[in-house]
Design an enzyme around this catalytic site. Structure first.
Site, PDB file in Angstrom:
ATOM      1  N   THR A 190      -2.121  -1.539   8.702  1.00 21.50           N
ATOM      2  CA  THR A 190      -2.285  -2.947   8.384  1.00 21.50           C
ATOM      3  C   THR A 190      -0.955  -3.591   8.058  1.00 21.50           C
ATOM      4  O   THR A 190      -0.188  -3.080   7.253  1.00 21.50           O
ATOM      5  CB  THR A 190      -3.224  -3.124   7.182  1.00 21.50           C
ATOM      6  N   ASN A 222      -0.429  10.667   5.003  1.00 19.99           N
ATOM      7  CA  ASN A 222      -1.675  10.342   5.691  1.00 19.99           C
ATOM      8  C   ASN A 222      -2.745  11.414   5.605  1.00 19.99           C
ATOM      9  O   ASN A 222      -3.910  11.164   5.900  1.00 19.99           O
ATOM     10  CB  ASN A 222      -1.382  10.002   7.151  1.00 19.99           C
ATOM     11  N   SER A 266      -7.069   9.520  -1.278  1.00 19.04           N
ATOM     12  CA  SER A 266      -7.028   9.995  -2.668  1.00 19.04           C
ATOM     13  C   SER A 266      -5.897   9.335  -3.435  1.00 19.04           C
ATOM     14  O   SER A 266      -5.033   8.696  -2.864  1.00 19.04           O
ATOM     15  CB  SER A 266      -6.892  11.512  -2.680  1.00 19.04           C
ATOM     16  N   GLU A 318       6.091   4.939   7.274  1.00 18.51           N
ATOM     17  CA  GLU A 318       5.724   5.983   6.314  1.00 18.51           C
ATOM     18  C   GLU A 318       6.567   7.229   6.514  1.00 18.51           C
ATOM     19  O   GLU A 318       6.518   7.868   7.558  1.00 18.51           O
ATOM     20  CB  GLU A 318       4.239   6.317   6.427  1.00 18.51           C
ATOM     21  N   LYS A 368       3.725  -7.059   3.834  1.00 18.34           N
ATOM     22  CA  LYS A 368       3.585  -5.618   3.593  1.00 18.34           C
ATOM     23  C   LYS A 368       3.391  -4.939   4.946  1.00 18.34           C
ATOM     24  O   LYS A 368       2.759  -5.493   5.856  1.00 18.34           O
ATOM     25  CB  LYS A 368       2.417  -5.306   2.643  1.00 18.34           C
ATOM     26  N   THR A 405       0.873  -1.191   0.000  1.00 19.41           N
ATOM     27  CA  THR A 405       0.000   0.000   0.000  1.00 19.41           C
ATOM     28  C   THR A 405       0.905   1.235   0.000  1.00 19.41           C
ATOM     29  O   THR A 405       1.294   1.699  -1.053  1.00 19.41           O
ATOM     30  CB  THR A 405      -0.938   0.018   1.226  1.00 19.41           C
TER      31      THR A 405
END
Lengths: 393, 393
Positions: free
Chosen positions: B185, B388, B393, B264, B174, B147
């Protein structure tokens, strides 16, 4: 019967209280960094303090006084928290007070700023000795105690009782990175001329903490310095417990909401209202999980009605819940209703409109029982990172 | 005696396992978004799942199978979590499998992505029906399940036993925004040809979770979809419990570390090592408080050795601690030693050097007893907010 009137001005409007703030050289560029509250008569005093295991030196210093002591002086500095400084941190407070030229009784110190630096005693002494104890400059005080606050935080009320008597209660406070209450020092100084009995002070402070400062998690996960101080000089010779409790609640709520709205880099003040929980405790757990979730906060910053993150945060908080009874709405816009996703383009557009506001509610009805709690939080954006990536410098 | 050899390649190097990934139209721009793992014989299977109260449809779907069931197929999609989708979410998985042209036994589905959107059944069916079950393309699979991952996450080991026999174990996973494990996740699929008895599978999965995925808090505060799946086809006809347990630990540790390093927007992978706690539980509480603290993470991002935030976070976690026994260091650079601040210009410069690295340790010795735990986290910077604030989008 009583009436509570919001009043313009600062705590210096209360009979017998004096305050000011100056630049003592702790902050750069001549910014105000040292302030005081002085009372021309002795005040009863009580306080609620941080639950952090590493209580700062000023917190320990206060607790050395005997229960029920009276004071006439509070000295407040920003830029240095005097925390993690051990016995020498407490000794430095004594050094400061023994070097002041004023006649003070049981003086109290309060500090906020960087943890783990020795208190700059000389700067503070020379600064404090330049105070004019008869000045009434609440504006300067409110600025002198700021750290990353974007604006000063004050509140003042006059309380009129049935018999025509009245008293005042006011407050000056500083908040911090409420986006992550963890470590965000909050200081709140409340002054009143109400003739409140000593034994009521702690009781009413604690009674009002739960729905105000606790609702923004300040007490739950808290800094080394958090302090809410109540000073009562009793000069009004009048008191009504119910009226005082409500006025105190208003003052503390005002300060808590100003802290949330002024979260570091925050643009949105959001109320996370959880209803229908198994009990109030579970509602509080879920509401605070929402107000503390990074993914929720960043979605609010992005004005993205990403209700999946709301639901998942509630589920992750492990409270009793069921997607077939859960209802999620932004203000009055329902986006998830008892297992049904209500998120067509039209509904998404309505929700997005709500998120464009500066203030709004995220409402989660768990549909389990009657438990409820409202937590207050804000969005998290680039500015928060900018502020905290180089806070010490 | 056994030897465990890191091996190049993907799970498709394990006898009997096939995999691939394709673009089914869930992600834009032709990105891979749908993958499979196929076994040409039936596999024993076990899994550990999210503790989130709102378990996603694929998690519930798996749990409908009888204990001890065998399977030969796992279908994995990204971009849509099929979470908060109620009974229709489970029905959609049945629709997908009933529409596939292959002969499958107890097929398993796993999903990651946005919560609260209906599963795009048609796209997934038409995509899956284009699979070639005899292809061995672990590279494509590892990309199809990503993702916000910056890079694929795979691991493969060959385990040689004393008697000359050997088996393989490998994994594809992942991660996600490990800066805030909440809702991030993580999916991990582990394949082996070891002849592991069914009853050992769950035991060894859980035994190794605590110091690997739990150490990055994924299970503590967890998404709706988190899954660690173990597939065993037993084709090697050999097994040694001790050897398998260690190889499984290595695979799970590899995946956990890759997830942290790929947090991230993260630039730093940091081990928060807490020693000398009252017990291991308190060490874990303190270590996870550090790995989750926004003010700690932003300081790491700013390469600022702000040890006051480290100490205050430990104090705020309410574990047994005392500043007179506390020692804080960045790698081997001690900055706070049993009540003494060791932070002159020279020491601060050394600490700052450590924080310039991509990987380092923050070590806190509480000096209370023997409890210890290491949590793994990373820094938090602008990129996290960017990712985030507009994840949907």
């Amino acid at each position: 019967m009583f009436t509570i009137l919001p009043t313009k001005g600062f705590i210096d409007q209360i009979d017998g209280f004096f305050c000011d703030g100056i630049h003592a050289g702790l902050k750069p560029n001549g910014k105000l960094d040292l302030g005081f509250i002085y009372s021309d008569t002795l005040c009863d005093v009580d306080a609620v303090f941080t639950l952090n295991k590493f209580q700062a030196a000023p917190v320990k210093h206060f607790q050395r006084y005997e229960k029920g002591f009276k004071t006439n002086f509070v000295l407040i500095n920003s830029k240095n928290a005097n925390a993690l400084t051990g016995q020498s941190g407490i000794d430095n407070i004594d050094k400061v007070f023994s070097s002041l030229k004023f006649d003070l009784t049981n003086p109290i110190m309060s500090s906020t700023g960087v943890i783990g630096n020795p208190l700059p005693v000389e700067k503070i002494v020379s600064g404090a000795n330049s105070f004019n104890l008869s000045s009434k400059n609440g504006d300067n005080l409110s600025k002198a105690i700021m750290t990353t606050d974007a604006y000063p935080k004050t509140s003042l009320y006059e309380v009129k009782l049935e018999d025509g008597s009245s008293f005042k209660i006011g407050s000056v406070a500083k908040g911090a990175g409420m986006i992550n209450p963890n470590l965000a020092t909050m200081l709140c100084f409340i002054c009143t001329d109400a003739a409140i009995p000593q034994e009521d002070m702690k009781e009413l402070l604690e009674a009002n903490s739960h729905t105000t400062f606790n609702a923004i998690s300040v007490d739950g996960d808290t800094s080394t310095n958090d302090t809410v101080l109540l000073l009562a000089n009793k000069k009004s010779n009048t008191y009504n417990k119910e009226a005082f409790k409500e006025a105190l609640r208003l003052v503390m709520h005002d300060m808590a909401m100003l802290m949330v709205a002024d979260g570091e880099g925050a643009k949105k003040a959001v109320a996370f209202e959880v209803n229908g929980a198994l009990n109030d405790q579970e509602a509080e757990i879920a509401a605070k999980a929402l107000s503390n979730s990074l993914l929720v906060k960043t979605a609010l910053f992005g004005e993205d009605p990403n209700f999946g993150r709301i639901a998942s945060t509630i589920g992750a908080s492990r409270v009793t819940c069921d997607e077939n009874t859960l209802v999620i709405s932004y203000n009055d816009v329902i986006v998830f209703n008892k297992g049904e996703i209500c998120f067509d383009k039209a509904q998404e557009a309505k929700a997005s409109q709500v998120l464009k506001n500066d203030k709004y509610k995220v409402i989660c009805d768990l549909g389990i029982a009657e438990g409820k709690f409202t937590a207050y939080g804000c969005d998290l954006g680039y500015k928060y990172v900018e502020i905290n990536a180089d806070y010490r410098s």
